[in-house]
Design a protein around this motif. Sequence first.
Motif, PDB file in Angstrom:
ATOM      1  N   TRP A   6       0.851  -1.194   0.000  1.00 63.00           N
ATOM      2  CA  TRP A   6       0.000   0.000   0.000  1.00 63.00           C
ATOM      3  C   TRP A   6       0.884   1.241   0.000  1.00 63.00           C
ATOM      4  CZ3 TRP A   6      -4.153   1.217   4.319  1.00 63.00           C
ATOM      5  CH2 TRP A   6      -5.092   2.102   3.797  1.00 63.00           C
ATOM      6  N   CYS A   7       0.837   1.997  -1.073  1.00 62.41           N
ATOM      7  CA  CYS A   7       1.709   3.168  -1.153  1.00 62.41           C
ATOM      8  C   CYS A   7       0.948   4.469  -1.254  1.00 62.41           C
ATOM      9  CB  CYS A   7       2.678   3.046  -2.309  1.00 62.41           C
ATOM     10  SG  CYS A   7       1.926   3.245  -3.910  1.00 62.41           S
ATOM     11  N   GLY A   8      -0.370   4.410  -1.422  1.00 64.29           N
ATOM     12  CA  GLY A   8      -1.086   5.668  -1.545  1.00 64.29           C
ATOM     13  C   GLY A   8      -2.571   5.444  -1.548  1.00 64.29           C
ATOM     14  N   ALA A   9      -3.293   6.520  -1.351  1.00 66.07           N
ATOM     15  CA  ALA A   9      -4.748   6.433  -1.313  1.00 66.07           C
ATOM     16  C   ALA A   9      -5.324   7.630  -2.046  1.00 66.07           C
ATOM     17  CB  ALA A   9      -5.241   6.363   0.123  1.00 66.07           C
ATOM     18  N   TYR A  40      -5.428   4.603   7.028  1.00 64.02           N
ATOM     19  CA  TYR A  40      -4.466   5.083   6.049  1.00 64.02           C
ATOM     20  C   TYR A  40      -3.108   5.411   6.690  1.00 64.02           C
ATOM     21  CZ  TYR A  40      -2.415   7.577   2.188  1.00 64.02           C
ATOM     22  OH  TYR A  40      -1.557   7.987   1.201  1.00 64.02           O
ATOM     23  N   VAL A  51      -1.434   3.386   8.064  1.00 63.22           N
ATOM     24  CA  VAL A  51      -0.604   2.229   7.705  1.00 63.22           C
ATOM     25  C   VAL A  51       0.407   2.631   6.622  1.00 63.22           C
ATOM     26  CG1 VAL A  51      -0.672  -0.019   6.523  1.00 63.22           C
ATOM     27  CG2 VAL A  51      -2.244   0.456   8.424  1.00 63.22           C
ATOM     28  N   VAL A  52      -0.008   3.515   5.721  1.00 62.75           N
ATOM     29  CA  VAL A  52       0.925   4.012   4.700  1.00 62.75           C
ATOM     30  C   VAL A  52       1.872   5.051   5.309  1.00 62.75           C
ATOM     31  CG1 VAL A  52       1.175   5.166   2.477  1.00 62.75           C
ATOM     32  CG2 VAL A  52      -0.748   3.601   2.871  1.00 62.75           C
TER      33      VAL A  52
END
Lengths: 348, 348
Positions: free
Chosen positions: A240-243, B260, B262-263
């Motif tokens: 997970w690198c971005g949202a 989020y 977590v990132v």
Amino acid sequence: MTRTAKFVHQVSRPQGVPTAGNFAFVEAPVPAPGPGTALVENIYLSVDPYMREAMDEGHWELNAPLEGRSIGRVVESRTPGLAVGDLVFHRYAWRTHAVVEPADVRLLRPPAGVPLSTYLSVLGGTGLTAYVGLTKVARVRPGETVFISAAAGGVGSAAGQIARLLGAGRVIGSTGSAAKAKHLTERLGFDAAFDYHDGPVGELLRLAAPEGIDVYFDNVGGEHLEGAIDVLRDSGRIAWCGAVSQYNSTEPPVAPRNLYDVVHKSLRLEGFLVRNHRDAQGELEEFLAPHLRSGRVRAEETVVEGFDHVVEAFLGMLRGENLGKMIVQVSAEAPEEAPGTAKDTVSR
Amino acid sequence: MTRTAKFVHQVSRPQGVPTAGNFAFVEAPVPAPGPGTALVENIYLSVDPYMREAMDEGHWELNAPLEGRSIGRVVESRTPGLAVGDLVFHRYAWRTHAVVEPADVRLLRPPAGVPLSTYLSVLGGTGLTAYVGLTKVARVRPGETVFISAAAGGVGSAAGQIARLLGAGRVIGSTGSAAKAKHLTERLGFDAAFDYHDGPVGELLRLAAPEGIDVYFDNVGGEHLEGAIDVLRDSGRIAWCGAVSQYNSTEPPVAPRNLYDVVHKSLRLEGFLVRNHRDAQGELEEFLAPHLRSGRVRAEETVVEGFDHVVEAFLGMLRGENLGKMIVQVSAEAPEEAPGTAKDTVSR
């Protein structure tokens, strides 16, 4: 002769989606380098999704020079560490000129067949994000099925191609239009791709991967994350690198309602920031450069011309108008090259 | 002489919190072992949080014998693989007698100083969950700060002690009463413990760990998970083995609103099921047995006497009435031992 340098400042915090009004173009004389420094004229500037977050309270200062990855050429030097003509990677973006110390920059010496701009795309932070996420975080194994969100963007288009080089058995992408989905399968070697507007992500993904997925490379969060958790097989991994689905939201992000399946399926959800993995840069270059030269990997880039368009390019990137990495070219690569040499949406 | 065997069947699906009415006690003649099998008289039965989930649609069948970890003694054998008097671990619980094949059981030969019941507590699935979560999933390193939820329960009380043996610098527990919190710090060597009813978990945890935590061993999910994400340091890990806060819920579980992070913090959230880690059983015994004998590790157990109390014990465990592992003793350890030898809430 006093030349003019141009800068972009952020002048207000965006409420939701940023607008041109959040920025101002500022001019000043080109600074003169002091002892131990050099003047760099920027050639390429990077605009990236993470910058949207940096614009919120607590990150970038208002009315001050912004930051970002850039490539420039040394045009004046008062340090033995840098010579006029050196090509350098540095972090003083959103401006035409920067004064740097040798410790601020990385010297670039692109091998034949490796375009300079790729140091902002597949050989830059974008490609490094894809590479680290797949190799160090998700640890993709040959034969596995890999799902990538925002797959036509800079990180996604690199991740899809790198997953293939790592031996992934099936590579699936989600993107924001039918045309981009077609581009992913026809030009970038994805086995399947869908437009996430066409239905619930979980259902679209299940159609593309009836036997489930092993790895999800998450650029998006939100409903994509929930859909991926639904379709992940036991012992699956999420890098997970971005949202990006949440950056413009003024409400708390939606968390996946099925998060507890992380226990039931023994999943691993792992976040990472590329800035903690810069030591993998050499490994990335070694891994990708031969494939760039052979044409097996395409450096997907959308190059916008002219410093005056940097804010537009950033806003367009947030709207998903780019294919591959969004880059702004602010001067010619070589001093003798005339500016304006045809460059637009290109795959190199 | 026909003896009577007793069984518990599940007769209906719980709506939310299970009640005694979801179960029925059933009697039948003690079965006779056929060729290749043996008759086991059960001594200890395990009641565990995961059983609550097994009671929902799609898991355990209604009106059929239930399953669970048990320890019994072979009382009749028609297989050379098992001898009368052998002590065995098997999965036919919720009953007084079971007919087993040699492949169904693991022979137990407790070394001196290691009580038989510990093969359902710290040397059983409970202790294995704690051990695997800390060593294989979270990979606790010496000096780190470890937070454990449901810390006075079977898994939690084992996890706290194992974390200490692994060199954790600070061990923090959350539990459901002030008395249990006191028990954790005074008897089980936790550095700090709190009653989660006293405020938002994140705030209580921050008070107990002002400099943050490195590892969260999650038995609970929900608000505990959200609070832990808030207090985790960069590169922290969450070993997630259960979500007891949600088992009785008839609504979709609440996911952490700060997921989020977590990132942002490069966290790793990893779910696991102890049944995928049974190969670590020998390692667990080797690791813990010396400490059990020396008294450095306490096998926390609440032992309820009598098969007729097994449903009560299960429901009480869900309400958190146990300290340590909840176990039901249904017959004496040794044939000559009189039943009813004093055993109640004990630390062995």
